[in-house]
Scaffold this motif. Sequence first.
Motif, PDB file in Angstrom:
ATOM      1  N   PHE A   1     -22.719 -43.081  61.380  1.00  0.00           N
ATOM      2  CA  PHE A   1     -22.395 -43.648  60.296  1.00  0.00           C
ATOM      3  C   PHE A   1     -23.177 -43.633  58.946  1.00  0.00           C
ATOM      4  CE2 PHE A   1     -22.325 -47.845  58.105  1.00  0.00           C
ATOM      5  CZ  PHE A   1     -20.832 -47.944  57.945  1.00  0.00           C
ATOM      6  N   HIS A   2     -22.942 -43.390  57.929  1.00  0.00           N
ATOM      7  CA  HIS A   2     -23.632 -43.291  56.708  1.00  0.00           C
ATOM      8  C   HIS A   2     -23.292 -44.425  55.778  1.00  0.00           C
ATOM      9  CE1 HIS A   2     -24.347 -38.789  57.646  1.00  0.00           C
ATOM     10  NE2 HIS A   2     -23.108 -38.853  57.999  1.00  0.00           N
ATOM     11  N   PRO A   3     -24.358 -45.391  55.872  1.00  0.00           N
ATOM     12  CA  PRO A   3     -24.244 -46.625  55.164  1.00  0.00           C
ATOM     13  C   PRO A   3     -23.979 -46.375  53.416  1.00  0.00           C
ATOM     14  CG  PRO A   3     -26.224 -46.624  55.717  1.00  0.00           C
ATOM     15  CD  PRO A   3     -25.611 -45.280  56.373  1.00  0.00           C
ATOM     16  N   THR A   4     -23.363 -47.311  52.640  1.00  0.00           N
ATOM     17  CA  THR A   4     -23.225 -47.083  51.241  1.00  0.00           C
ATOM     18  C   THR A   4     -24.590 -47.800  50.813  1.00  0.00           C
ATOM     19  OG1 THR A   4     -20.780 -46.919  51.425  1.00  0.00           O
ATOM     20  CG2 THR A   4     -21.926 -47.531  49.308  1.00  0.00           C
ATOM     21  N   VAL A   5     -25.232 -47.049  49.996  1.00  0.00           N
ATOM     22  CA  VAL A   5     -26.307 -47.598  49.004  1.00  0.00           C
ATOM     23  C   VAL A   5     -25.788 -48.281  47.732  1.00  0.00           C
ATOM     24  CG1 VAL A   5     -28.427 -47.111  48.064  1.00  0.00           C
ATOM     25  CG2 VAL A   5     -27.839 -46.113  49.970  1.00  0.00           C
TER      26      VAL A   5
END
Length: 352
Positions: free
Chosen positions: A159-163
Amino acid sequence: MDTGGRPSAAQLILLGASSAVAAALYSVYRHKVQAARELKGAKKIHLGEDLKSILSDAPGKCVPYAVIEGAVRSVKETLNSQFVENCKGVIQRLTLQEHKMVWNRTTHLWNDCEKIIHQRTNTVPFDLVPHADGTGVAVRVLKPLDSADLGLETVYEKFHPTVQSFTDAIGHYISGERPKGIQETEEMLKVGAAVTGVGELVLDNSSICLRPPKQGLQYYLSSQDFDALLQRQESGVKLWKILTVVSGLAACATLLFILRRQYLHRRERQRMKQAREEFRLREAQLLRAASAEDRETLKNACAVCLSNVRSCVFLECGHVCSCGECYQALPEPKTCPVCRREIVRVVPLYDS
């Protein structure tokens, strides 16, 4: 508002919607029952040396619905995992899924929302062979992506979280959509994995093929054994049966509610009709027994108490049948004693 005993539009819409849902769920339930029954009746065939002779003796050199269990073996080349070393397979599915929060204006809550923004599936030809040594009779699997249950294993997931900056956060709150991140997933059908195939088994020249069955039967390539696959299908049938029964009971409850209101309204109309008949008979008896002066007074007597003079005009029906005291004593919501319509307003009646 009095609808004359007829069902309201909301009641009819509710009845129609509940009936439609019940019919749709029943249709799905029947389909699931049929699929489970056909799966239970499928012929189990062992991947042995006598498989070709079995198919040669079968009508049309095929078994319309057969179950075979074997291990996956690639025909020529294999697919390599993009993220895991030394992970080889014959089917590879790469998925990018967006996760975000969406503001629901009805419930005033943030709800999780998922959306697939990209998906790619790669396949190479493969066979099913016996589990023991992977040699001997091989069954070529055709059109694996048409399977209703493709037993892929998740080999990579991240999972690549949104910054987000402060300005982005304010903009997302205003727009009603708040991104959470992107989930990257890789699924594969590995070489050597145990697979249960259910489909049409056919002898084509010297090769044996497993392909999607005809006549609307389900095609399976499951990572579970046959007993577990059958049990899962039967569990799904039970779930759809419960949903169908619940929706059917809801439709029946709606229908009974409407019929009960119809019955109560009809009984109330009969009661009022009987009361009016009794009032007319009583009035006729009093008129016959009264003097000429009293007869004129009785003609204008209140229909409720039969003693006071009628002094109210009920709108919108326009009936003049009650005195002021009896009007005040009517229960809420006030309705006309003659026609049972709702009394919107009252106009006093004066004799000059």
